[in-house]
Scaffold this motif. Structure first.
Motif, PDB file in Angstrom:
ATOM      1  N   ILE A 190      -5.123  12.346  75.471  1.00 41.39           N
ATOM      2  CA  ILE A 190      -4.985  12.024  76.902  1.00 41.39           C
ATOM      3  C   ILE A 190      -3.975  12.956  77.596  1.00 41.39           C
ATOM      4  CG2 ILE A 190      -4.260  10.233  78.557  1.00 41.39           C
ATOM      5  CD1 ILE A 190      -5.746   8.202  76.856  1.00 41.39           C
ATOM      6  N   PRO A 191      -2.786  13.192  77.014  1.00 43.08           N
ATOM      7  CA  PRO A 191      -1.861  14.116  77.706  1.00 43.08           C
ATOM      8  C   PRO A 191      -2.476  15.498  77.944  1.00 43.08           C
ATOM      9  CG  PRO A 191      -0.699  12.935  75.994  1.00 43.08           C
ATOM     10  CD  PRO A 191      -2.139  12.590  75.831  1.00 43.08           C
ATOM     11  N   ASN A 192      -3.281  15.979  77.000  1.00 45.05           N
ATOM     12  CA  ASN A 192      -3.864  17.312  77.175  1.00 45.05           C
ATOM     13  C   ASN A 192      -5.040  17.324  78.146  1.00 45.05           C
ATOM     14  OD1 ASN A 192      -2.568  19.486  75.515  1.00 45.05           O
ATOM     15  ND2 ASN A 192      -2.674  17.805  74.040  1.00 45.05           N
ATOM     16  N   ALA A 193      -5.650  16.150  78.357  1.00 48.57           N
ATOM     17  CA  ALA A 193      -6.773  16.079  79.317  1.00 48.57           C
ATOM     18  C   ALA A 193      -6.258  15.748  80.719  1.00 48.57           C
ATOM     19  CB  ALA A 193      -7.774  15.020  78.860  1.00 48.57           C
ATOM     20  N   MET A 194      -4.939  15.439  80.798  1.00 46.29           N
ATOM     21  CA  MET A 194      -4.390  14.876  82.040  1.00 46.29           C
ATOM     22  C   MET A 194      -4.533  15.803  83.242  1.00 46.29           C
ATOM     23  SD  MET A 194      -3.706  12.027  82.391  1.00 46.29           S
ATOM     24  CE  MET A 194      -2.955  10.640  82.988  1.00 46.29           C
TER      25      MET A 194
END
Lengths: 279, 320
Positions: A190-194
C-alpha cells in the motif's frame, strides 16, 4: 523520491499551484464560511424575491428571497463534503478490493474483476442514477452513491498497480523472510501504491463533484431547500432570463472546483512520476 | 484456386470466426445484465403496488393486485416471466401512464440515439483534430492552449454549458430555439453541448496516442524519405494511433447515452435519459427496470461494435 524533490517538482508547475490555492480557498470557505455569513441559507424573505445585487446581498437573492452568496457558501460545504466523503469511502473499499484481488489472485481476483466489469457495464451517469434509484435521494445517500460509483475505477487502478509491485524484488525478499501477507500488504504494497492512489483520488474528486451536482440537478441527489450547487442551479434555471446570476454563480463554482482538482491531480502526477507527463 | 485466393479465403474465415465469437460473447453479458437489473430493482425501497395504487388503498386491494401481477410468486418464477417478456418485446406496463413500457421506450430511444450519435461525432471530429494539433505542437503555445481548453470542457457540467448557450443564443441573441428537437435548428444547441463536453476527453486521448506514435522509427523513416509532413501525420501516424481513440469514442458514446438526461432536461427533449430520471422520481418500477436495461444493453452492443472495429483497423487483433 525525497519529499523536497516532490515539492519542487510540484511548485514548478505554476498552473497546478494556482489551482491548489483555489482549492484551499474553497475548502476554507466550506469549513469557516458559514461562521462569517450574516444570513441563514434557508430563511425566506418573500418581500425580496429575485433581489438584484446590492450592498446587503452581494450576489442578489433567489426565488424565495434567500441570499445567493450565503447559499453558495453553505453549498460549498454540502458539495465538497459529499464528494470528499463519497470518494474517500469509495477509495478505501476500492483500494481494499484492488489490493486483495492482485495480491491473492485466484477466485478473489476473478470475483473482483467480474464485479468491476459489471459495474462498468453501466456507462457514466447511468450507474449513478441506478444507485440513486436504489438508495433514494438526500445528502447521505448521494454521498453513498458517489462512494459506490467510485469503487470500480479505483479497484481496477489499484489492482493494476499492485500486480506490478507484488513482483518487485523487495516484496519477494519479504516473503522469503517469512513476513505475513497482511504485514507485506500494509507495510510495503500500500505505501508503494500510495502515490498513484493519491493522484487518482484527486482526479476522482473533481468527477465526484460533477456527478453529485448532476444527480442533484436531475432531482435525484440533494433535495431542496438544502443548498447544494447542482440543486441551486436547477432551481434558478426557471428565472434564467430575469436573474441569470442564480445560474451563473453555482455553475462557475462547480467548474472552477472541478478544473482545480484536475489541474492539481495533473500536477501531482507529474511531480510523483515525470514519466507519465505526456499521458 | 490460386495460392493468393486460398490465403485470402483463410483470412476471411478468421475474420468471420472472430466476429461470430465476439457477438456470441455478448449473450452471457446480456443475461448477467438482465439478472442484475431485475434484482437491483427489487432493492428499491417501497412497494411497487402501493406506489401504483397510491395512498389510502385498503390492504385487501393491495394483496389482490400483488397476486394479479405475480409479485407473490417465487423470485425465480418472476425472473423467468421477466426474461420471456423481454424476449417477446413485452417490458410490462408503466405504473404512471398505464401504457406498455415498450411503447414508451420506442418513442424515446431514437431521440437519445440521435443525441448520443451526434454528440459523439462532433466530439470525435473536433477532439481528434485538436489532439493531433496538440501532439504536433508539443509543449508549445497551441499544445498548452488546447490542453487547457480540454480540461475546461471536461470540467464544465453539461447542464451549465447548455444553460449558458440558452442564455446567449436564445435569450440574448434570439438566434436559436431552446425547447424540443423538432427541427435541425432545435438540435444545434443540444448537440453542441453534448459534443463539446467530450471534446476534451477525445483531444487528450488522441494527443497521448499521437505522442507515442510520432516518436517511433517508422515515422522518422517516413520523414527522411521526403513524404510530406501532412501525410506523415494524418495518414501514417494517425492511423496507428487510432486504437485508443476508437476506445475513447466507444466510452464517450456510453457516457452520452445516460449523460443526455441532463441535456434533455435543459432543452425539454423527451428522450430516454429524462424518461429514466422521471421514472425513478415517480417510482415507476417497470420503466426504471426497462430504461436501465435498454441503455446498458445499447452500451454493450456498441462496445462489441467497437471491438469489431479494432479488428478492422488492426489485423493483429483478429488472430489473438
Amino acid at each position: 523520491m525525497r519529499r523536497t524533490d516532490f515539492g519542487k517538482r510540484f511548485m514548478r508547475r505554476k498552473v497546478s499551484v494556482a489551482a491548489a490555492a483555489v482549492l484551499v480557498f474553497f475548502i476554507l470557505l466550506a469549513l469557516f464560511g458559514p461562521y462569517i455569513c450574516p444570513y441563514n441559507p434557508l430563511k425566506q424573505d418573500l418581500k425580496n424575491i429575485y433581489g438584484g445585487i446590492s450592498k446587503d446581498h452581494w450576489l442578489g437573492t433567489d426565488y424565495l428571497g434567500r441570499d445567493t452568496l450565503t447559499r453558495l457558501v453553505y453549498g460549498a460545504r454540502v458539495s465538497l463534503g459529499i464528494s470528499f466523503a463519497g470518494v474517500l469511502a469509495g477509495c478505501l473499499v476500492g483500494m481494499l478490493l484492488g489490493v486483495l484481488a492482485a495480491f491473492y489472485g485466484g477466485w478473489i481476483d476473478t470475483l473482483v474483476c467480474r464485479v468491476v466489469d459489471i459495474m462498468l457495464a453501466f456507462p457514466g451517469l447511468l450507474l449513478a442514477i441506478t444507485i440513486s434509484a436504489i438508495l433514494g435521494n438526500g445528502v447521505a445517500n448521494t454521498a453513498m452513491a458517489i462512494a459506490i460509483f467510485s469503487v470500480p475505477s479505483i479497484a481496477r487502478m489499484v489492482r493494476s498497480v499492485v500486480l506490478v509491485i507484488k513482483n518487485e524484488e523487495y516484496v519477494q525478499a519479504c516473503r522469503i523472510m517469512g513476513e505475513s501477507s497482511p504485514r507485506i500488504i500494509f507495510t510495503h504494497i500500500i505505501p508503494n501504491a500510495m502515490s498513484q492512489i493519491i493522484v487518482n483520488t484527486t482526479l476522482n474528486l473533481g468527477g465526484a463533484i460533477l456527478t453529485a451536482s448532476s444527480l442533484s440537478f436531475l432531482g435525484l441527489g440533494v433535495q431542496p431547500p438544502n443548498p447544494e450547487w447542482g440543486t441551486m442551479l436547477s432551481q434558478a434555471r426557471d428565472a434564467i432570463r430575469t436573474a441569470p446570476i442564480g445560474v451563473l454563480m453555482p455553475g462557475i463554482f462547480i467548474t472552477l472546483v472541478v478544473l482545480s482538482f484536475s489541474l492539481v491531480g495533473d500536477g501531482l502526477r507529474d511531480a510523483l512520476d515525470p514519466k507519465l507527463r505526456n499521458v | 484456386m490460386s495460392g493468393r485466393c486460398k490465403i485470402r479465403k483463410a483470412g476471411e474465415t478468421v475474420v468471420a470466426k472472430y466476429f461470430v465469437k465476439r457477438i456470441l460473447q455478448m449473450v452471457p453479458l446480456l443475461i448477467v445484465l438482465s439478472v442484475i437489473v431485475f434484482f437491483l430493482i427489487r432493492l428499491i425501497p417501497g412497494d411497487p403496488v402501493t406506489a401504483m395504487l397510491g395512498p389510502g388503498v385498503v390492504p385487501a386491494n393491495i394483496e389482490y393486485e400483488r397476486e394479479r401481477l405475480g409479485l407473490n410468486d417465487p423470485i425465480w418464477v418472476q425472473y423467468g416471466r421477466f426474461v420471456s417478456g423481454v424476449l417477446k418485446g413485452d417490458l410490462g406496463k408503466s405504473i404512471v401512464t398505464k401504457k406498455p413500457v415498450f411503447y414508451e421506450i420506442g418513442k424515446r430511444l431514437p431521440v437519445t440515439l440521435i443525441l448520443a450519435v451526434g454528440g459523439t461525432v462532433i466530439s470525435s471530429l473536433l477532439g481528434v483534430l485538436l489532439g493531433v494539433i496538440a501532439a504536433v505542437k508539443h509543449n508549445k503555445f497551441w499544445d498548452n492552449a488546447i490542453m487547457f481548453l480540454s480540461l475546461l470542457t471536461v470540467s464544465t457540467p453539461s447542464f451549465f454549458l447548455a444553460l449558458l448557450l440558452v442564455l446567449i443564443f436564445s435569450l440574448q441573441l434570439g438566434w436559436l430555439p431552446s425547447i424540443g428537437l423538432s427541427t435541425p435548428r432545435h438540435a444545434i444547441m443540444p448537440l453542441l453541448t453534448l459534443g463539446s463536453t467530450g471534446v476534451g476527453f477525445m483531444a487528450r486521448t488522441t494527443r497521448s496516442a499521437m505522442l507515442d506514435v510520432i516518436r517511433r522509427d517508422y515515422i522518422r523513416t517516413s520523414r527522411s524519405r521526403g513524404i510530406p509532413e501532412r501525410v506523415v501525420i494524418y495518414v501514417h501516424a494517425l492511423k496507428n494511433a487510432l486504437i485508443p481513440v476508437i476506445t475513447a469514442i466507444g466510452l464517450r458514446f456510453g457516457g452520452l447515452l445516460a449523460g443526455s438526461a441532463l441535456v434533455e432536461t435543459v432543452f425539454s427533449i423527451p428522450g430516454m435519459g429524462r424518461f429514466l430520471v422521471d421514472s425513478v422520481s415517480k417510482r415507476d418500477y417497470p420503466c426504471v427496470q426497462a430504461g436501465i436495461l435498454v441503455l446498458a444493453a445499447v452500451f454493450i452492443v456498441v462496445n462489441t461494435l467497437v471491438d469489431l472495429l479494432y479488428a478492422a483497423v488492426d489485423p493483429r487483433i483478429r488472430y489473438t
